[in-house]
Design a protein around this motif. Structure first.
Motif, short mmCIF file in Angstrom:
data_model
loop_
_atom_site.label_atom_id
_atom_site.label_comp_id
_atom_site.label_asym_id
_atom_site.label_seq_id
_atom_site.Cartn_x
_atom_site.Cartn_y
_atom_site.Cartn_z
N SER A 3 2.73 6.40 -7.35
CA SER A 3 4.04 6.37 -6.72
C SER A 3 4.14 5.21 -5.73
CB SER A 3 4.28 7.68 -5.98
OG SER A 3 3.29 7.84 -5.00
N THR A 4 5.33 5.02 -5.20
CA THR A 4 5.57 3.90 -4.28
C THR A 4 4.70 4.02 -3.04
OG1 THR A 4 7.82 4.51 -4.84
CG2 THR A 4 7.51 2.46 -3.63
N SER A 5 4.53 5.26 -2.54
CA SER A 5 3.76 5.40 -1.30
C SER A 5 2.32 4.95 -1.52
CB SER A 5 3.81 6.84 -0.81
OG SER A 5 3.25 7.70 -1.78
N VAL A 6 1.76 5.29 -2.68
CA VAL A 6 0.38 4.87 -2.95
C VAL A 6 0.31 3.36 -3.08
CG1 VAL A 6 -1.52 5.00 -4.59
CG2 VAL A 6 -0.22 7.04 -4.05
N LYS A 36 -1.17 -1.91 -0.99
CA LYS A 36 -0.77 -3.26 -0.58
C LYS A 36 -1.27 -3.54 0.83
CE LYS A 36 3.48 -4.15 -2.67
NZ LYS A 36 4.93 -4.17 -2.48
N ALA A 37 -1.19 -2.50 1.70
CA ALA A 37 -1.60 -2.68 3.09
C ALA A 37 -3.11 -2.88 3.18
CB ALA A 37 -1.17 -1.48 3.91
N PRO A 49 -6.36 -2.21 0.40
CA PRO A 49 -6.89 -1.60 -0.82
C PRO A 49 -8.14 -0.78 -0.57
CG PRO A 49 -6.44 -3.94 -1.14
CD PRO A 49 -6.29 -3.67 0.30
N ARG A 50 -8.91 -1.14 0.48
CA ARG A 50 -10.19 -0.46 0.69
C ARG A 50 -10.00 0.92 1.31
NH1 ARG A 50 -10.77 -5.59 2.42
NH2 ARG A 50 -12.23 -6.92 1.27
N ALA A 51 -8.89 1.12 1.99
CA ALA A 51 -8.73 2.34 2.78
C ALA A 51 -8.33 3.54 1.92
CB ALA A 51 -7.70 2.12 3.87
N VAL A 52 -7.91 3.31 0.68
CA VAL A 52 -7.42 4.41 -0.14
C VAL A 52 -8.56 4.95 -1.00
CG1 VAL A 52 -5.72 5.08 -1.87
CG2 VAL A 52 -5.17 3.29 -0.24
N ASP A 88 0.76 -6.13 -10.48
CA ASP A 88 0.22 -7.03 -9.47
C ASP A 88 -0.64 -6.28 -8.47
OD1 ASP A 88 1.19 -9.35 -10.36
OD2 ASP A 88 2.39 -9.82 -8.59
N VAL A 89 -0.09 -5.14 -7.99
CA VAL A 89 -0.81 -4.35 -6.98
C VAL A 89 -2.13 -3.86 -7.56
CG1 VAL A 89 -0.75 -2.24 -5.63
CG2 VAL A 89 1.27 -3.67 -5.77
N LEU A 90 -2.10 -3.38 -8.81
CA LEU A 90 -3.32 -2.86 -9.44
C LEU A 90 -4.38 -3.96 -9.53
CD1 LEU A 90 -2.31 -0.57 -12.41
CD2 LEU A 90 -3.16 0.04 -10.17
N ARG A 91 -3.95 -5.15 -9.96
CA ARG A 91 -4.93 -6.22 -10.13
C ARG A 91 -5.54 -6.61 -8.80
NH1 ARG A 91 -1.87 -10.13 -12.09
NH2 ARG A 91 -2.01 -11.43 -10.25
N ARG A 92 -4.67 -6.77 -7.79
CA ARG A 92 -5.19 -7.18 -6.49
C ARG A 92 -6.12 -6.10 -5.93
NH1 ARG A 92 -0.35 -9.71 -3.97
NH2 ARG A 92 -0.57 -10.92 -5.86
#
Lengths: 189, 265
Positions: free
Chosen positions: A80-83, A88-89, A91-94, A121-125
């Motif tokens: 979802s958008t929140s995830v 984006k903020a 990646p390591r913290a999730v 994009d988000v997944l790749r980064r």
């Protein structure tokens, strides 16, 4: 992808929310009601939801003109958008494993079904940023310096949050580092 | 059932290849040439130096019949220079490998020599380039730098000046380069989607192959769907372009540039 690939099978068993476009009798036990009404959202495994979303079922009651599929899909909560905002903020913290044990595989399947270039994009980064950390921990783990894993409390927390692709990556990186260490230990003989 | 080995070479196999590298020795006893598949080894006549394969040099060293001359890059000042280069001068790239032998044809300026099979000057890759003999250039790390320094430090530590410091510098260098390799992988997601592995040694590749392939494969799988739709779009555009009787070249060039940026990995 092999037919017997257990990861692919488990990915297809992940639940995605599917909204029914038709009222379907005798399926009410999915929603604890006498018959499944149009507009109800039920979590279905991906393999079933995908089939129902792609197959055509004739004109629906809501939009009587056009022919629609049985269900319409939405993105699962793990994507979802929140995830994706949290990823984006930082990646390591999730802890991706809490979202889904097959987070990336599920993401790739959803990208096939939805037009979401930003999510890709988000997944790749996320993947490459976390991969750097995974490899760093894999290299350190087992060298036996400070504690049992050699990664510290924060590292342990991070490693617990790895999903399947990342666990595989951890194993490969660790095997490489282990091979090199064993060779270095044996070079004297 | 697949072979239960990972793709690529194992560290022990890399070490085996490294043992074909030529090193310079100072013999203590005479030894006649030995006929090998790769040719004859040079005759050892003390006190003249000779270049022999590492495995033979190690054998003679264990029997105390020769001393190994460490290659010039395995010197504290050279290694310190390389560490400085890797951390300060050019922190984005690995230090350059030694240059390949010149292929210029002196009798016909501006052209390369025609390769002749078996010509010693035409061997351009390790282990046939003499990058570990005493005539090798300093400040440049050859392909087998890590294996060579580990083996020499383990078996011929007494032949290496300041071996303690050399050992420390080799460890530093290894850590610096491993960190760089990780950063290179992370840049796959944001930058142009390319990373440079020029100058990475054999053992480093053997160690990192699993995770490098894993990261690249993961990025490929995540981007596969976007790649397919991008290709379809391109094909469609091409069809339209043809149907419309072709457009101006400039316009097409611009579109190509845009597509390249869209690709993003």
């Amino acid at each position: 992808m092999s037919y017997y690939d257990i990861d692919a099978i488990l990915t297809e068993a992940e639940r995605v929310p599917a909204t029914f476009n038709h009222t379907i009798p005798l399926l009410g036990y999915l929603d604890n009601s006498p018959s499944l009404k149009a507009g109800t959202t039920v979590p279905l495994p991906l393999w079933l939801a995908e089939m129902l979303a792609l197959a055509s079922a004739g004109p629906s009651q809501q939009h009587s003109q056009e022919s629609t599929s049985f269900t319409s899909l939405t993105l699962p909560s793990s994507l979802s958008t929140s995830v994706s905002q949290a990823l984006k903020a930082d990646p390591r913290a999730v802890a991706l494993r809490d979202q889904s044990a097959h987070f990336y595989a599920l993401g790739v399947r959803m990208l096939d079904l939805f037009e979401e270039p930003e999510l890709g994009d988000v997944l790749r980064r996320t993947f490459v940023t976390r991969a750097g950390d995974v490899v760093m921990h894999a290299r350190k783990a087992g060298s036996g310096t400070d504690d049992a894993l050699g990664v510290g409390a924060q590292g342990e927390e991070f490693l617990r949050g790895l999903e399947e692709w990342e666990r595989q990556l951890f194993r490969r990186a660790h095997d490489g580092a282990k091979g090199r260490r064993e060779w270095m230990d044996g070079v004297k003989n | 059932m697949a072979l239960p080995l990972p793709p690529g070479l194992l560290p022990s196999e890399v070490n085996f290849l490294c043992e074909m590298e030529l090193v310079t020795v100072v013999p203590r006893q005479r030894l006649d040439p030995i006929e090998l598949l790769s040719g004859k080894t040079p005759a050892l006549r003390p006190p003249y130096r000779a270049d022999i394969p590492l495995w033979l040099a190690l054998l003679l060293k264990k029997q105390r019949r020769a001393n190994i001359v460490p290659p010039p890059w395995l010197h504290p000042s050279s290694l310190g220079e390389i560490v400085h280069h890797e951390t300060h001068v050019d922190p984005g790239a690995f230090s350059a490998p030694p240059p390949v032998p010149s292929r210029a044809d002196p009798s016909n300026p501006g052209t390369a020599r025609v390769p002749v099979y078996g010509d010693a000057a035409m061997t351009l890759s390790p282990p046939f380039v003499p990058s570990n003999t005493s005539s090798a250039p300093a400040n440049l790390l050859p392909y087998h730098w890590f294996e060579m320094s580990e083996v020499l430090l383990a078996h011929a530590g007494d032949d290496i000046p300041a071996s303690g410091e050399v050992r420390r510098l080799v460890r530093d260098l290894q850590e610096v380069r491993a960190a760089k390799m990780r950063e290179g992988m992370v840049s796959l997601g944001s930058g142009g989607g390319v990373t440079n592995l020029k100058g990475v040694g054999g053992m480093e590749l053997a160690e990192g192959r699993g995770f490098i392939l894993g990261v690249v494969d993961g990025v490929r799988r995540i981007g596969a769907g976007a790649e397919v739709s991008r290709r379809e779009e391109e094909e469609e555009q091409e069809l339209h372009g043809r149907a419309g009787g072709g457009r101006g070249d400039e316009e097409e060039d611009e579109e190509d540039d845009d597509d390249d940026e869209d690709m993003g990995f």
